[in-house]
Design a protein around this motif. Structure first.
Motif, PDB file in Angstrom:
ATOM      1  N   TRP A 160       0.772  -0.968  -0.217  1.00  0.00           N
ATOM      2  CA  TRP A 160       0.300  -0.028   0.653  1.00  0.00           C
ATOM      3  C   TRP A 160       0.636   1.144   0.381  1.00  0.00           C
ATOM      4  O   TRP A 160       0.374   2.369  -0.563  1.00  0.00           O
ATOM      5  CB  TRP A 160      -0.781   0.029   0.956  1.00  0.00           C
ATOM      6  N   GLN A 212       3.022   2.107  -1.262  1.00  0.00           N
ATOM      7  CA  GLN A 212       4.002   2.024  -2.958  1.00  0.00           C
ATOM      8  C   GLN A 212       2.947   2.892  -4.227  1.00  0.00           C
ATOM      9  O   GLN A 212       3.590   3.459  -4.602  1.00  0.00           O
ATOM     10  CB  GLN A 212       4.152   0.599  -3.788  1.00  0.00           C
ATOM     11  N   VAL A 213       1.717   2.937  -3.364  1.00  0.00           N
ATOM     12  CA  VAL A 213       1.431   4.168  -3.899  1.00  0.00           C
ATOM     13  C   VAL A 213       1.028   5.709  -3.645  1.00  0.00           C
ATOM     14  O   VAL A 213       2.002   5.702  -2.383  1.00  0.00           O
ATOM     15  CB  VAL A 213      -0.699   3.327  -3.330  1.00  0.00           C
ATOM     16  N   ARG A 241      -2.833   7.720  -2.221  1.00  0.00           N
ATOM     17  CA  ARG A 241      -3.473   7.528  -1.719  1.00  0.00           C
ATOM     18  C   ARG A 241      -4.125   8.804  -0.283  1.00  0.00           C
ATOM     19  O   ARG A 241      -5.636   8.303   0.016  1.00  0.00           O
ATOM     20  CB  ARG A 241      -2.438   7.316  -0.047  1.00  0.00           C
TER      21      ARG A 241
END
Length: 558
Positions: A312, A314-315, A320
Protein backbone atom coordinates in the motif's frame (compact mmCIF):
# COMPACT_ATOMS: atom_id res chain seq x y z
CA UNK A 1 20.69 -21.48 41.71
CA UNK A 2 21.64 -24.59 39.77
CA UNK A 3 24.57 -22.85 38.12
CA UNK A 4 27.44 -25.16 37.28
CA UNK A 5 30.98 -23.75 37.38
CA UNK A 6 33.07 -24.28 34.25
CA UNK A 7 36.40 -26.06 34.33
CA UNK A 8 38.11 -22.68 34.09
CA UNK A 9 38.87 -20.09 35.24
CA UNK A 10 39.47 -20.12 39.00
CA UNK A 11 39.04 -16.71 40.63
CA UNK A 12 40.11 -17.75 44.08
CA UNK A 13 38.14 -17.80 47.32
CA UNK A 14 36.88 -14.21 47.02
CA UNK A 15 35.41 -14.34 43.52
CA UNK A 16 33.04 -16.71 41.80
CA UNK A 17 32.46 -17.76 38.21
CA UNK A 18 29.27 -19.63 37.42
CA UNK A 19 28.40 -20.73 33.91
CA UNK A 20 25.30 -22.72 33.02
CA UNK A 21 24.42 -23.98 29.56
CA UNK A 22 26.38 -25.22 26.56
CA UNK A 23 28.66 -22.25 25.93
CA UNK A 24 32.39 -22.34 25.49
CA UNK A 25 34.30 -21.85 28.76
CA UNK A 26 35.83 -18.52 29.71
CA UNK A 27 39.51 -17.69 29.71
CA UNK A 28 41.04 -16.11 32.81
CA UNK A 29 41.85 -12.84 31.06
CA UNK A 30 38.28 -12.58 29.76
CA UNK A 31 36.86 -12.97 33.26
CA UNK A 32 39.26 -10.40 34.65
CA UNK A 33 38.35 -7.91 31.91
CA UNK A 34 34.62 -8.46 32.40
CA UNK A 35 34.90 -7.79 36.13
CA UNK A 36 37.42 -4.95 36.08
CA UNK A 37 35.70 -1.68 37.07
CA UNK A 38 37.78 0.24 34.55
CA UNK A 39 36.76 -1.88 31.55
CA UNK A 40 34.84 0.29 29.05
CA UNK A 41 31.24 -0.79 28.49
CA UNK A 42 31.94 -1.24 24.76
CA UNK A 43 34.73 -3.72 25.52
CA UNK A 44 32.55 -5.59 27.98
CA UNK A 45 29.84 -5.91 25.31
CA UNK A 46 32.37 -7.17 22.77
CA UNK A 47 33.67 -9.82 25.14
CA UNK A 48 30.17 -11.07 25.89
CA UNK A 49 29.20 -11.08 22.22
CA UNK A 50 32.15 -13.42 21.65
CA UNK A 51 30.52 -16.14 23.75
CA UNK A 52 28.73 -18.82 21.78
CA UNK A 53 26.00 -21.30 22.52
CA UNK A 54 23.36 -21.09 25.23
CA UNK A 55 24.53 -19.74 28.55
CA UNK A 56 23.70 -17.99 31.79
CA UNK A 57 26.78 -16.34 33.27
CA UNK A 58 27.27 -14.96 36.78
CA UNK A 59 30.63 -13.48 37.78
CA UNK A 60 31.63 -11.82 41.04
CA UNK A 61 34.94 -10.39 42.23
CA UNK A 62 33.92 -10.80 45.86
CA UNK A 63 34.16 -7.04 46.38
CA UNK A 64 30.63 -5.99 45.53
CA UNK A 65 30.84 -6.24 41.76
CA UNK A 66 28.73 -8.63 39.69
CA UNK A 67 28.27 -9.33 36.01
CA UNK A 68 25.28 -11.35 34.86
CA UNK A 69 24.52 -12.26 31.22
CA UNK A 70 22.34 -14.62 29.19
CA UNK A 71 22.62 -15.86 25.62
CA UNK A 72 21.13 -14.20 22.54
CA UNK A 73 17.77 -15.97 22.79
CA UNK A 74 17.64 -16.46 26.58
CA UNK A 75 17.65 -20.22 26.15
CA UNK A 76 19.20 -20.09 29.62
CA UNK A 77 17.71 -17.64 32.11
CA UNK A 78 18.81 -15.44 35.00
CA UNK A 79 16.63 -13.41 37.35
CA UNK A 80 17.83 -10.85 39.88
CA UNK A 81 16.85 -8.52 42.67
CA UNK A 82 18.71 -6.01 44.82
CA UNK A 83 18.51 -6.14 48.61
CA UNK A 84 20.19 -3.09 50.05
CA UNK A 85 23.71 -3.11 48.64
CA UNK A 86 23.61 -6.78 47.66
CA UNK A 87 22.65 -8.40 44.37
CA UNK A 88 20.89 -11.75 44.44
CA UNK A 89 20.37 -13.89 41.37
CA UNK A 90 18.79 -17.20 40.46
CA UNK A 91 17.62 -19.15 37.44
CA UNK A 92 13.96 -18.79 38.39
CA UNK A 93 12.02 -15.72 39.46
CA UNK A 94 10.20 -17.59 42.23
CA UNK A 95 13.52 -18.33 43.92
CA UNK A 96 13.89 -14.61 44.61
CA UNK A 97 10.37 -13.27 45.13
CA UNK A 98 7.54 -13.80 47.58
CA UNK A 99 4.41 -15.07 45.85
CA UNK A 100 2.27 -13.01 48.25
CA UNK A 101 3.59 -9.87 46.58
CA UNK A 102 2.54 -10.19 42.94
CA UNK A 103 2.47 -7.36 40.38
CA UNK A 104 -0.91 -6.69 38.82
CA UNK A 105 0.87 -5.13 35.83
CA UNK A 106 2.71 -8.40 35.20
CA UNK A 107 -0.60 -10.26 35.26
CA UNK A 108 -2.01 -7.79 32.73
CA UNK A 109 1.09 -8.34 30.57
CA UNK A 110 0.45 -12.08 30.81
CA UNK A 111 -3.12 -11.70 29.57
CA UNK A 112 -1.85 -9.54 26.70
CA UNK A 113 1.15 -11.67 25.63
CA UNK A 114 0.20 -15.06 27.16
CA UNK A 115 3.53 -14.81 28.96
CA UNK A 116 5.32 -12.12 31.00
CA UNK A 117 8.04 -10.57 28.83
CA UNK A 118 11.32 -9.65 30.48
CA UNK A 119 12.55 -7.68 32.27
CA UNK A 120 9.37 -7.66 34.38
CA UNK A 121 8.41 -10.72 36.38
CA UNK A 122 5.25 -11.40 38.36
CA UNK A 123 7.21 -11.02 41.60
CA UNK A 124 7.61 -7.45 42.86
CA UNK A 125 11.25 -6.37 42.93
CA UNK A 126 12.44 -9.28 40.79
CA UNK A 127 13.56 -8.82 37.19
CA UNK A 128 14.65 -11.21 34.47
CA UNK A 129 17.46 -10.52 32.05
CA UNK A 130 16.14 -10.13 28.49
CA UNK A 131 17.80 -12.09 25.67
CA UNK A 132 21.32 -10.87 24.76
CA UNK A 133 21.45 -8.56 27.79
CA UNK A 134 23.88 -8.23 30.64
CA UNK A 135 23.79 -6.63 34.07
CA UNK A 136 26.72 -4.80 35.62
CA UNK A 137 26.46 -4.25 39.37
CA UNK A 138 29.16 -2.11 40.97
CA UNK A 139 28.82 -1.11 44.62
CA UNK A 140 25.05 -0.78 44.37
CA UNK A 141 24.96 0.89 40.94
CA UNK A 142 23.13 -1.09 38.24
CA UNK A 143 23.44 -1.07 34.46
CA UNK A 144 21.32 -3.36 32.30
CA UNK A 145 21.77 -3.15 28.55
CA UNK A 146 22.13 -5.36 25.45
CA UNK A 147 25.59 -6.65 24.61
CA UNK A 148 24.39 -7.73 21.16
CA UNK A 149 21.73 -6.51 18.76
CA UNK A 150 21.11 -8.07 15.35
CA UNK A 151 22.94 -6.35 12.51
CA UNK A 152 21.35 -7.46 9.25
CA UNK A 153 23.82 -7.20 6.38
CA UNK A 154 22.17 -8.78 3.32
CA UNK A 155 24.84 -9.97 0.90
CA UNK A 156 24.06 -8.68 -2.57
CA UNK A 157 24.82 -10.99 -5.46
CA UNK A 158 24.73 -14.07 -3.24
CA UNK A 159 24.73 -17.19 -5.40
CA UNK A 160 22.20 -19.83 -4.45
CA UNK A 161 24.45 -22.88 -4.91
CA UNK A 162 27.23 -21.43 -2.78
CA UNK A 163 24.80 -20.37 -0.07
CA UNK A 164 23.14 -23.79 -0.16
CA UNK A 165 26.43 -25.62 0.35
CA UNK A 166 27.36 -23.42 3.31
CA UNK A 167 23.88 -23.69 4.81
CA UNK A 168 23.75 -27.49 4.67
CA UNK A 169 27.17 -27.71 6.31
CA UNK A 170 26.12 -25.33 9.07
CA UNK A 171 22.90 -27.25 9.69
CA UNK A 172 24.72 -30.55 10.06
CA UNK A 173 27.28 -29.05 12.45
CA UNK A 174 24.52 -27.43 14.48
CA UNK A 175 22.80 -30.76 15.05
CA UNK A 176 26.11 -32.41 15.85
CA UNK A 177 26.84 -29.81 18.54
CA UNK A 178 23.50 -30.43 20.20
CA UNK A 179 23.83 -34.19 20.61
CA UNK A 180 23.82 -35.33 24.21
CA UNK A 181 27.20 -36.28 25.62
CA UNK A 182 27.07 -39.97 26.50
CA UNK A 183 23.27 -39.96 26.62
CA UNK A 184 20.68 -41.09 24.07
CA UNK A 185 19.12 -38.27 22.03
CA UNK A 186 15.72 -38.28 20.32
CA UNK A 187 13.87 -35.61 18.37
CA UNK A 188 10.48 -33.92 18.39
CA UNK A 189 8.74 -34.48 15.06
CA UNK A 190 5.64 -32.44 14.29
CA UNK A 191 5.81 -33.11 10.55
CA UNK A 192 6.80 -29.51 9.81
CA UNK A 193 9.86 -28.31 7.92
CA UNK A 194 12.08 -27.60 10.92
CA UNK A 195 11.42 -30.67 13.03
CA UNK A 196 11.70 -32.90 9.94
CA UNK A 197 15.06 -31.33 9.08
CA UNK A 198 16.39 -31.84 12.60
CA UNK A 199 15.15 -35.44 12.70
CA UNK A 200 16.75 -36.24 9.34
CA UNK A 201 20.06 -34.69 10.30
CA UNK A 202 20.01 -36.46 13.66
CA UNK A 203 20.03 -39.72 11.75
CA UNK A 204 22.77 -38.50 9.43
CA UNK A 205 25.20 -37.27 12.10
CA UNK A 206 24.56 -40.18 14.49
CA UNK A 207 24.87 -42.80 11.79
CA UNK A 208 21.77 -44.67 12.91
CA UNK A 209 18.02 -44.44 12.64
CA UNK A 210 16.80 -41.34 14.48
CA UNK A 211 14.27 -41.88 17.22
CA UNK A 212 11.39 -39.45 16.80
CA UNK A 213 8.35 -38.56 18.87
CA UNK A 214 5.09 -37.14 17.59
CA UNK A 215 1.88 -36.01 19.23
CA UNK A 216 -1.51 -36.45 17.61
CA UNK A 217 -5.05 -35.26 18.36
CA UNK A 218 -8.30 -36.99 17.56
CA UNK A 219 -9.87 -33.77 16.28
CA UNK A 220 -10.53 -32.64 12.73
CA UNK A 221 -8.13 -29.96 11.53
CA UNK A 222 -5.62 -30.42 14.35
CA UNK A 223 -3.97 -33.78 13.71
CA UNK A 224 -0.71 -33.54 11.78
CA UNK A 225 0.42 -37.13 12.33
CA UNK A 226 0.19 -38.01 8.62
CA UNK A 227 3.03 -35.58 7.82
CA UNK A 228 5.10 -36.79 10.76
CA UNK A 229 4.75 -40.32 9.41
CA UNK A 230 5.86 -39.18 5.93
CA UNK A 231 9.00 -37.63 7.39
CA UNK A 232 9.68 -40.61 9.64
CA UNK A 233 9.38 -43.06 6.77
CA UNK A 234 11.56 -40.88 4.53
CA UNK A 235 14.39 -40.85 7.08
CA UNK A 236 13.96 -44.44 8.27
CA UNK A 237 13.19 -43.24 11.79
CA UNK A 238 12.27 -45.32 14.79
CA UNK A 239 9.03 -43.37 15.07
CA UNK A 240 6.90 -43.30 18.20
CA UNK A 241 3.49 -41.69 18.51
CA UNK A 242 1.14 -40.67 21.24
CA UNK A 243 -2.38 -39.30 20.91
CA UNK A 244 -3.17 -36.73 23.58
CA UNK A 245 -6.66 -37.01 25.07
CA UNK A 246 -8.87 -34.60 27.02
CA UNK A 247 -8.20 -36.81 30.04
CA UNK A 248 -4.48 -36.10 29.63
CA UNK A 249 -5.18 -32.39 29.75
CA UNK A 250 -7.23 -32.68 32.91
CA UNK A 251 -4.41 -34.65 34.54
CA UNK A 252 -1.48 -32.53 33.34
CA UNK A 253 -2.77 -28.93 33.34
CA UNK A 254 -2.33 -28.30 37.09
CA UNK A 255 1.14 -29.85 37.11
CA UNK A 256 2.42 -27.94 34.08
CA UNK A 257 0.97 -24.63 35.28
CA UNK A 258 2.56 -25.07 38.71
CA UNK A 259 5.97 -25.94 37.27
CA UNK A 260 6.58 -22.48 35.81
CA UNK A 261 8.08 -19.75 37.98
CA UNK A 262 5.37 -17.36 36.81
CA UNK A 263 2.14 -17.61 34.77
CA UNK A 264 2.69 -19.05 31.30
CA UNK A 265 -0.04 -19.51 28.71
CA UNK A 266 1.41 -21.03 25.54
CA UNK A 267 -1.16 -23.76 24.86
CA UNK A 268 1.38 -25.93 23.03
CA UNK A 269 3.08 -26.58 26.37
CA UNK A 270 0.81 -29.54 27.12
CA UNK A 271 1.53 -31.40 23.85
CA UNK A 272 5.26 -30.68 24.26
CA UNK A 273 5.14 -32.09 27.79
CA UNK A 274 3.30 -35.21 26.66
CA UNK A 275 5.87 -35.74 23.92
CA UNK A 276 8.84 -35.33 26.27
CA UNK A 277 7.20 -37.59 28.84
CA UNK A 278 7.02 -40.41 26.31
CA UNK A 279 10.70 -39.97 25.49
CA UNK A 280 11.65 -40.01 29.16
CA UNK A 281 9.67 -43.18 29.75
CA UNK A 282 11.57 -44.79 26.88
CA UNK A 283 14.91 -43.92 28.48
CA UNK A 284 15.93 -40.79 26.56
CA UNK A 285 17.75 -38.06 28.44
CA UNK A 286 17.84 -35.44 25.67
CA UNK A 287 15.65 -34.25 22.80
CA UNK A 288 16.24 -31.94 19.87
CA UNK A 289 13.60 -29.40 18.86
CA UNK A 290 13.14 -27.48 15.60
CA UNK A 291 12.20 -24.10 17.06
CA UNK A 292 13.75 -21.08 15.34
CA UNK A 293 13.75 -21.92 11.66
CA UNK A 294 10.66 -19.89 10.87
CA UNK A 295 11.94 -16.83 12.70
CA UNK A 296 15.45 -16.93 11.20
CA UNK A 297 14.51 -17.79 7.63
CA UNK A 298 11.07 -16.24 7.08
CA UNK A 299 8.56 -19.03 7.60
CA UNK A 300 5.61 -17.51 9.43
CA UNK A 301 2.54 -16.64 7.35
CA UNK A 302 2.33 -13.17 8.91
CA UNK A 303 5.54 -12.20 7.10
CA UNK A 304 3.78 -12.59 3.75
CA UNK A 305 0.68 -10.90 5.10
CA UNK A 306 2.65 -7.86 6.26
CA UNK A 307 4.35 -7.65 2.88
CA UNK A 308 0.91 -7.39 1.26
CA UNK A 309 0.10 -4.49 3.58
CA UNK A 310 3.45 -2.95 2.73
CA UNK A 311 2.47 -2.73 -0.93
CA UNK A 312 0.00 0.00 0.00
CA UNK A 313 2.89 2.36 0.73
CA UNK A 314 4.06 2.01 -2.87
CA UNK A 315 0.95 3.86 -4.04
CA UNK A 316 1.89 7.55 -4.44
CA UNK A 317 1.05 9.43 -1.26
CA UNK A 318 -1.10 12.12 -2.97
CA UNK A 319 -3.26 9.34 -4.43
CA UNK A 320 -3.51 7.50 -1.12
CA UNK A 321 -4.28 10.51 1.05
CA UNK A 322 -6.30 12.47 -1.49
CA UNK A 323 -8.46 9.73 -2.99
CA UNK A 324 -8.17 6.19 -1.64
CA UNK A 325 -8.08 6.86 2.12
CA UNK A 326 -11.18 9.08 2.10
CA UNK A 327 -12.99 6.53 -0.04
CA UNK A 328 -12.03 3.25 1.61
CA UNK A 329 -11.90 4.46 5.23
CA UNK A 330 -15.38 5.94 5.07
CA UNK A 331 -18.34 4.55 6.97
CA UNK A 332 -19.92 3.86 3.59
CA UNK A 333 -17.08 1.51 2.60
CA UNK A 334 -17.10 -0.11 6.03
CA UNK A 335 -20.81 -0.95 5.77
CA UNK A 336 -20.93 -1.88 2.07
CA UNK A 337 -20.42 -5.62 1.35
CA UNK A 338 -18.34 -5.13 -1.79
CA UNK A 339 -16.04 -2.60 -0.11
CA UNK A 340 -15.58 -4.10 3.36
CA UNK A 341 -12.42 -6.00 2.46
CA UNK A 342 -10.93 -2.90 0.89
CA UNK A 343 -11.79 -0.93 4.03
CA UNK A 344 -10.13 -3.55 6.25
CA UNK A 345 -7.04 -3.69 4.05
CA UNK A 346 -6.52 0.08 3.92
CA UNK A 347 -7.21 0.45 7.63
CA UNK A 348 -4.57 -2.15 8.54
CA UNK A 349 -2.08 -0.99 5.91
CA UNK A 350 -2.20 2.53 7.38
CA UNK A 351 -1.48 1.16 10.86
CA UNK A 352 2.30 1.38 11.52
CA UNK A 353 4.39 -1.54 12.67
CA UNK A 354 4.55 -3.11 15.15
CA UNK A 355 1.07 -2.03 16.21
CA UNK A 356 -0.33 -3.62 13.05
CA UNK A 357 0.69 -7.03 14.39
CA UNK A 358 -1.86 -6.64 17.19
CA UNK A 359 -4.87 -6.89 14.87
CA UNK A 360 -5.83 -10.30 16.30
CA UNK A 361 -4.68 -9.83 19.89
CA UNK A 362 -7.30 -11.51 22.06
CA UNK A 363 -7.35 -8.98 24.86
CA UNK A 364 -7.50 -6.01 22.50
CA UNK A 365 -10.24 -7.47 20.31
CA UNK A 366 -12.41 -8.43 23.27
CA UNK A 367 -11.59 -5.21 25.10
CA UNK A 368 -9.77 -5.07 28.43
CA UNK A 369 -12.72 -3.18 29.92
CA UNK A 370 -15.02 -6.02 28.87
CA UNK A 371 -12.83 -8.81 30.28
CA UNK A 372 -11.28 -7.33 33.41
CA UNK A 373 -12.70 -5.64 36.49
CA UNK A 374 -12.27 -1.91 37.13
CA UNK A 375 -10.43 -2.74 40.38
CA UNK A 376 -7.82 -4.80 38.52
CA UNK A 377 -7.44 -2.30 35.67
CA UNK A 378 -6.94 0.53 38.17
CA UNK A 379 -3.65 -1.12 39.16
CA UNK A 380 -2.34 -1.46 35.61
CA UNK A 381 -1.24 0.53 32.59
CA UNK A 382 -3.11 -0.87 29.59
CA UNK A 383 -0.63 0.76 27.19
CA UNK A 384 2.48 -0.72 28.82
CA UNK A 385 2.62 -3.86 26.63
CA UNK A 386 2.46 -1.77 23.46
CA UNK A 387 5.21 0.52 24.74
CA UNK A 388 7.29 -2.59 25.44
CA UNK A 389 6.78 -3.80 21.87
CA UNK A 390 7.64 -0.43 20.40
CA UNK A 391 10.92 -0.34 22.31
CA UNK A 392 11.87 -3.78 21.05
CA UNK A 393 10.92 -2.81 17.50
CA UNK A 394 12.93 0.42 17.66
CA UNK A 395 16.01 -1.39 19.02
CA UNK A 396 16.63 -2.94 15.57
CA UNK A 397 18.41 -0.31 13.53
CA UNK A 398 18.87 -0.03 9.78
CA UNK A 399 16.96 -3.17 8.81
CA UNK A 400 14.13 -3.79 6.34
CA UNK A 401 10.63 -4.23 7.68
CA UNK A 402 10.89 -7.98 7.09
CA UNK A 403 14.13 -8.34 9.03
CA UNK A 404 12.90 -6.07 11.81
CA UNK A 405 9.85 -8.31 12.12
CA UNK A 406 12.10 -11.36 12.31
CA UNK A 407 14.16 -9.80 15.11
CA UNK A 408 10.94 -8.77 16.84
CA UNK A 409 9.86 -12.41 16.77
CA UNK A 410 13.21 -13.54 18.15
CA UNK A 411 12.30 -11.66 21.30
CA UNK A 412 8.59 -12.43 21.66
CA UNK A 413 7.87 -15.64 19.75
CA UNK A 414 11.13 -17.37 20.66
CA UNK A 415 12.74 -15.85 23.74
CA UNK A 416 9.57 -15.16 25.70
CA UNK A 417 7.25 -17.95 24.53
CA UNK A 418 8.31 -20.91 22.41
CA UNK A 419 11.70 -21.56 24.05
CA UNK A 420 10.35 -21.44 27.63
CA UNK A 421 7.52 -23.69 26.47
CA UNK A 422 9.89 -26.41 25.30
CA UNK A 423 12.65 -25.85 27.85
CA UNK A 424 10.40 -26.04 30.89
CA UNK A 425 8.12 -28.86 29.76
CA UNK A 426 11.07 -31.06 28.84
CA UNK A 427 12.64 -30.23 32.19
CA UNK A 428 9.41 -31.18 33.95
CA UNK A 429 9.46 -34.48 32.07
CA UNK A 430 13.07 -35.07 33.10
CA UNK A 431 14.95 -34.56 29.83
CA UNK A 432 17.14 -31.78 28.46
CA UNK A 433 16.57 -30.09 25.11
CA UNK A 434 18.68 -28.62 22.33
CA UNK A 435 17.74 -26.10 19.64
CA UNK A 436 19.99 -26.68 16.60
CA UNK A 437 18.18 -24.07 14.48
CA UNK A 438 19.37 -21.39 16.91
CA UNK A 439 23.03 -22.25 16.49
CA UNK A 440 25.15 -19.07 16.45
CA UNK A 441 26.65 -19.86 13.06
CA UNK A 442 23.18 -20.35 11.55
CA UNK A 443 22.05 -17.11 13.11
CA UNK A 444 24.98 -15.21 11.59
CA UNK A 445 24.32 -16.88 8.25
CA UNK A 446 20.69 -15.75 8.33
CA UNK A 447 21.78 -12.15 8.91
CA UNK A 448 23.61 -12.25 5.56
CA UNK A 449 20.73 -13.60 3.50
CA UNK A 450 18.96 -11.16 1.15
CA UNK A 451 15.31 -10.48 1.93
CA UNK A 452 14.09 -12.31 -1.15
CA UNK A 453 15.92 -15.45 -0.01
CA UNK A 454 13.67 -15.44 3.04
CA UNK A 455 10.47 -14.20 1.43
CA UNK A 456 10.45 -14.38 -2.37
CA UNK A 457 7.32 -12.53 -3.38
CA UNK A 458 4.89 -14.22 -1.02
CA UNK A 459 6.77 -17.56 -0.87
CA UNK A 460 7.77 -18.19 2.72
CA UNK A 461 11.35 -19.32 3.60
CA UNK A 462 12.17 -19.73 -0.08
CA UNK A 463 15.89 -20.36 0.34
CA UNK A 464 15.48 -22.78 3.24
CA UNK A 465 13.05 -24.95 1.32
CA UNK A 466 14.95 -24.86 -1.95
CA UNK A 467 18.23 -25.71 -0.21
CA UNK A 468 16.59 -28.74 1.42
CA UNK A 469 14.73 -29.90 -1.68
CA UNK A 470 15.68 -33.53 -2.15
CA UNK A 471 16.61 -33.95 1.50
CA UNK A 472 13.08 -33.34 2.77
CA UNK A 473 10.04 -35.05 1.25
CA UNK A 474 8.12 -32.84 -1.17
CA UNK A 475 4.97 -33.22 0.92
CA UNK A 476 6.75 -31.58 3.87
CA UNK A 477 8.02 -28.70 1.72
CA UNK A 478 4.57 -27.86 0.41
CA UNK A 479 2.42 -28.42 3.52
CA UNK A 480 0.83 -25.60 5.47
CA UNK A 481 2.34 -24.79 8.85
CA UNK A 482 0.55 -26.25 11.87
CA UNK A 483 2.75 -27.73 14.62
CA UNK A 484 1.45 -29.17 17.88
CA UNK A 485 -1.75 -27.05 17.87
CA UNK A 486 -4.07 -28.03 20.70
CA UNK A 487 -7.83 -28.54 20.11
CA UNK A 488 -8.61 -27.21 23.57
CA UNK A 489 -11.69 -25.19 22.64
CA UNK A 490 -13.26 -28.05 20.70
CA UNK A 491 -12.59 -30.50 23.51
CA UNK A 492 -13.88 -28.10 26.16
CA UNK A 493 -17.28 -28.14 24.45
CA UNK A 494 -17.35 -31.94 24.29
CA UNK A 495 -15.61 -33.18 27.44
CA UNK A 496 -17.37 -32.62 30.76
CA UNK A 497 -14.35 -32.95 33.07
CA UNK A 498 -12.23 -30.59 30.96
CA UNK A 499 -15.08 -28.10 30.73
CA UNK A 500 -15.54 -28.23 34.49
CA UNK A 501 -11.81 -27.65 35.09
CA UNK A 502 -11.83 -24.70 32.71
CA UNK A 503 -15.03 -23.13 34.04
CA UNK A 504 -13.98 -23.57 37.66
CA UNK A 505 -10.61 -21.97 36.91
CA UNK A 506 -12.14 -18.92 35.25
CA UNK A 507 -14.58 -18.56 38.13
CA UNK A 508 -11.56 -18.56 40.41
CA UNK A 509 -10.34 -15.39 38.68
CA UNK A 510 -13.80 -13.90 39.12
CA UNK A 511 -13.58 -14.56 42.85
CA UNK A 512 -10.12 -12.95 42.95
CA UNK A 513 -11.52 -9.77 41.43
CA UNK A 514 -9.64 -10.10 38.11
CA UNK A 515 -12.31 -11.15 35.58
CA UNK A 516 -15.79 -9.67 35.23
CA UNK A 517 -18.45 -12.28 36.13
CA UNK A 518 -20.63 -11.34 33.15
CA UNK A 519 -17.70 -11.89 30.78
CA UNK A 520 -16.90 -15.29 32.30
CA UNK A 521 -20.48 -16.37 31.73
CA UNK A 522 -20.61 -15.08 28.16
CA UNK A 523 -17.25 -16.67 27.36
CA UNK A 524 -18.55 -20.18 28.01
CA UNK A 525 -22.21 -19.81 27.11
CA UNK A 526 -22.00 -17.64 23.98
CA UNK A 527 -18.50 -17.04 22.60
CA UNK A 528 -16.92 -20.49 22.90
CA UNK A 529 -19.69 -22.31 21.00
CA UNK A 530 -19.42 -19.72 18.18
CA UNK A 531 -15.66 -20.07 17.51
CA UNK A 532 -14.13 -22.79 19.73
CA UNK A 533 -10.58 -22.42 18.44
CA UNK A 534 -10.40 -18.67 18.96
CA UNK A 535 -12.23 -18.22 22.24
CA UNK A 536 -10.84 -21.47 23.59
CA UNK A 537 -7.48 -19.72 23.62
CA UNK A 538 -8.88 -17.03 25.91
CA UNK A 539 -10.24 -19.67 28.26
CA UNK A 540 -6.86 -21.39 28.18
CA UNK A 541 -4.83 -18.36 29.25
CA UNK A 542 -7.31 -17.55 32.03
CA UNK A 543 -7.33 -21.15 33.22
CA UNK A 544 -3.53 -21.43 33.29
CA UNK A 545 -3.30 -18.17 35.27
CA UNK A 546 -5.73 -19.43 37.89
CA UNK A 547 -4.01 -22.83 38.06
CA UNK A 548 -0.67 -21.10 38.66
CA UNK A 549 -2.17 -18.89 41.35
CA UNK A 550 -3.72 -21.89 43.11
CA UNK A 551 -0.32 -23.56 43.26
CA UNK A 552 1.82 -20.51 44.08
CA UNK A 553 -0.38 -17.82 45.65
CA UNK A 554 -3.73 -19.35 46.64
CA UNK A 555 -4.78 -16.41 48.82
CA UNK A 556 -3.93 -13.64 46.36
CA UNK A 557 -6.73 -11.36 45.19
CA UNK A 558 -7.23 -7.77 44.08
Amino acid sequence: MNLSPPSSPALGPAGTCELRGRSNSLADDTVRALLAPGTPAAQRRTLLAGLSGSFALALSDGQGRWLLAVDRFAIETLCWRVDGAELHHAERADALGATANLQAQALFDYLFFHCIPSPRTVHAGVQRLPPAHYLWFDQGRITVEPYWTPAFKPQSGLRFEEAKAEFLTLLERAVQRQLGADCPTAAFLSGGTDSSTVAGLLGKVSGKAPVTYSIGFDADGYDEMAFARIAAKHFGADHREYYVTPEDLVAHIPRVAAHYDQPFGNSSALPAYSCALQAKQDGFARMLAGDGGDELFGGNSRYAKQRVFGWWRQVPQPLRKGLFDPLFLSEFAKSTPGLRKAHSYVEQANDPMPHRLLAYNLLLRLGAQTVLTPAFLAQTDADAPMHHQQQVWDSVQGASELNTTLAFDWRYTLGESDLPKVRETTRLAGVSVGFPMLDDALLEFSLRLPDDFKLKGLKLRWFFKEALRGFLPDEILTKKKQGFGLPFGVWTLRHAALRELARDSVQGLVARGVVRPEFAKALFDELLPQVPGYYGEMIWILMMLEQWLRAKAPNWKI
